[in-house]
Each structure stands twice: as structure tokens, then as C-alpha cells.
Design a protein around this motif. Structure first.
Motif, PDB file in Angstrom:
ATOM      1  N   SER A   9       0.995  -1.103  -0.181  1.00 22.94           N
ATOM      2  CA  SER A   9       0.187   0.063  -0.007  1.00 22.94           C
ATOM      3  C   SER A   9       0.916   1.265   0.016  1.00 22.94           C
ATOM      4  N   TRP A  11       4.160   3.766  -1.188  1.00 20.97           N
ATOM      5  CA  TRP A  11       4.674   4.709  -2.641  1.00 20.97           C
ATOM      6  C   TRP A  11       5.047   3.952  -3.816  1.00 20.97           C
ATOM      7  N   ILE A  12       6.150   2.827  -3.216  1.00 22.00           N
ATOM      8  CA  ILE A  12       6.596   1.997  -4.403  1.00 22.00           C
ATOM      9  C   ILE A  12       5.867   0.762  -4.636  1.00 22.00           C
ATOM     10  N   ARG A  32      -2.113  -3.699   7.633  1.00 27.24           N
ATOM     11  CA  ARG A  32      -2.125  -3.321   8.806  1.00 27.24           C
ATOM     12  C   ARG A  32      -3.432  -2.693   9.228  1.00 27.24           C
ATOM     13  N   SER A  36      -5.637   0.299   4.419  1.00 24.73           N
ATOM     14  CA  SER A  36      -4.708  -0.595   3.674  1.00 24.73           C
ATOM     15  C   SER A  36      -5.478  -1.546   2.919  1.00 24.73           C
ATOM     16  N   LEU A  52       4.443  -5.460  10.530  1.00 28.48           N
ATOM     17  CA  LEU A  52       5.647  -5.778  10.492  1.00 28.48           C
ATOM     18  C   LEU A  52       6.283  -6.274  11.948  1.00 28.48           C
ATOM     19  N   HIS A  75       9.100   3.673   8.513  1.00 28.36           N
ATOM     20  CA  HIS A  75       9.646   5.029   8.375  1.00 28.36           C
ATOM     21  C   HIS A  75       8.853   6.149   9.447  1.00 28.36           C
ATOM     22  N   ARG A 138      21.000  -0.099   7.562  1.00 31.09           N
ATOM     23  CA  ARG A 138      20.213  -1.302   6.904  1.00 31.09           C
ATOM     24  C   ARG A 138      21.335  -2.218   6.304  1.00 31.09           C
ATOM     25  N   VAL A 164      12.855   8.480  -4.431  1.00 32.18           N
ATOM     26  CA  VAL A 164      12.237   7.874  -5.599  1.00 32.18           C
ATOM     27  C   VAL A 164      11.062   8.714  -5.713  1.00 32.18           C
TER      28      VAL A 164
END
Ligand code: NAP
Length: 172
Positions: A9, A11-12, A32, A36, A52, A75, A138, A164
Motif C-alpha cells: 500500500s 509509494w513504491i 495492517r 490499507s 511488521l 519510516h 540497513r 524515488v
């Protein structure tokens, strides 16, 4: 293929999911919240309830799939100054998703960024991210992702540039 996505759900995900559907794949997206879930079902994908933080939901989604694309990321933690916690959460999620695919030769694609790569020269696919370098929180998750190749998982990391952008981008 039945493709399980986290972050479907986002942006990418909003670009990846229509591409997968248009190619005839069955898309199952981690959701979640009701909003969504509804965003996914309204375009023809299936919602898989979970988050998550719910590693069992991630394992179940991955186990029932022919391949996994992991795009979800905390994020909210990054933007509140807790980038390390976000990276730790991501690592746990990747371990759960990857372990459900072990021995299957199924694909596992994980999005990450460019942080932790060498600076001052052109980086290539052969360069590994490092926690020792700026923005390298990361790096461990990328290493674990690629390490699943030793467990017969066709794992790959996609390093996206810092922003992006496009119409509708809300995060960056
Ligand atoms: N966009 C960029 O410029 C960029 C650049 C470099 C790397 N990346 C990386 O690419 C990946 C995708 O980025 P994006 O821009 O698509 O991110 P995004 O628009 O912020 O979307 C994040 C996705 O993660 C989901 N999510 C967040 N917290 C969650 C939780 N606790 N449980 C379950 N799902 C959760 C969100 O679900 P909801 O819809 O429910 O909120 C959403 O689907 C991330 O790893 C990101 O760091 C992005």
C-alpha cells in the motif's frame, strides 16, 4: 505466481502492485489496517492481515506464496529519529520472511537504500553496505537477505536512490 508483498500500500508498492497484476500474478499484500486492506482489494489484490511486528503473519504470508517482495519499512521511526530501531525491526521481518522460504528456491526481493555504501567513487553491485559508514543502519538486513541464497532462497536486494519521487509521493 502468487506474490506476497509487504508495503504493497506504500509509494513504491503502488507502482509494483499494478505491474504484477497486469502481468497476471496473484498479489497478496500485508495490510495492517482496514484502509490499507481496502486500497489493495479495490485494485484486485488480496489483503493479508498483519504487521511488521507480527512475525507470524509475515511467515504465514511468505509460506503461502511463490515469492516475496518486501517493501514495508518503519519510516515513522526513521522520521522520529529512531532509524536504528527501524533497521532492527526490518532485520527481524527479513529473517522471518526469508526463513519461511528456506529450501524452496523461491524469489525474495528486498528494497533498501544507498546508505552505508562507499563514498567518493562510483559504487557497484559488488560493493557491500557497511554499518560503519554514514547511513549504514540497513547494512545488516541487506547482508542477511543475500545470505538466504545459501539456504536455497533466490534473494536479491534492490538499492533505491535516496528519493524515488513522483506524483503522490508523501514520505520524502
Ligand atoms: N521512496 C523512496 O524515495 C525510497 C528511497 C530509498 C529507499 N526506499 C525504500 O523502499 C521501500 C519502500 O518505500 P516506500 O517509499 O514505498 O515507503 P512508504 O510509501 O512509506 O510505504 C511504506 C509501506 O510500509 C507499510 N508499513 C509501515 N509500517 C508498517 C508496519 N508496522 N506494519 C506493516 N506495514 C507497515 C506501510 O503501510 P500503510 O499503508 O498501512 O501505512 C506502507 O505500505 C522502503 O524500504 C524504503 O525505505 C524508498
Amino acid at each position: 505466481m502468487r506474490v506476497f508483498l509487504t508495503g504493497a500500500s506504500g509509494w513504491i508498492g503502488s507502482a509494483v502492485v499494478p505491474d504484477l497484476l497486469a502481468s497476471g500474478h496473484h498479489v497478496v499484500g500485508l495490510a495492517r489496517s482496514a484502509s490499507s486492506a481496502s486500497a489493495l482489494t479495490s485494485i484486485g489484490a488480496t489483503a493479508h492481515p498483519g504487521s511488521l511486528d507480527d512475525l507470524d503473519s509475515l511467515r504465514a504470508g511468505a509460506a503461502q506464496s511463490d515469492g516475496v517482495i518486501h517493501l514495508a519499512y518503519r519510516h515513522d521511526l526513521v522520521f522520529s529519529g529512531e532509524a536504528t530501531l527501524a533497521a532492527e525491526s526490518d532485520l527481524l521481518a527479513i529473517e522471518a520472511l526469508g526463513s519461511a522460504l528456506e529450501g524452496s528456491d523461491r524469489p525474495f526481493v528486498v528494497a533498501t537504500g544507498l546508505g552505508g555504501l562507499p563514498v567518493g567513487r562510483v559504487a557497484t553491485e559488488k560493493d557491500e553496505a557497511s554499518v560503519e559508514r554514514a547511513g549504514g543502519q540497513r547494512a545488516a538486513a541487506a547482508k542477511v537477505t543475500l545470505g538466504f541464497a545459501d539456504q536455497r532462497v533466490r534473494s536479491a536486494v534492490v538499492r533505491l536512490p535516496p528519493s524515488v519521487h513522483g506524483s503522490g509521493d508523501t514520505g520524502f
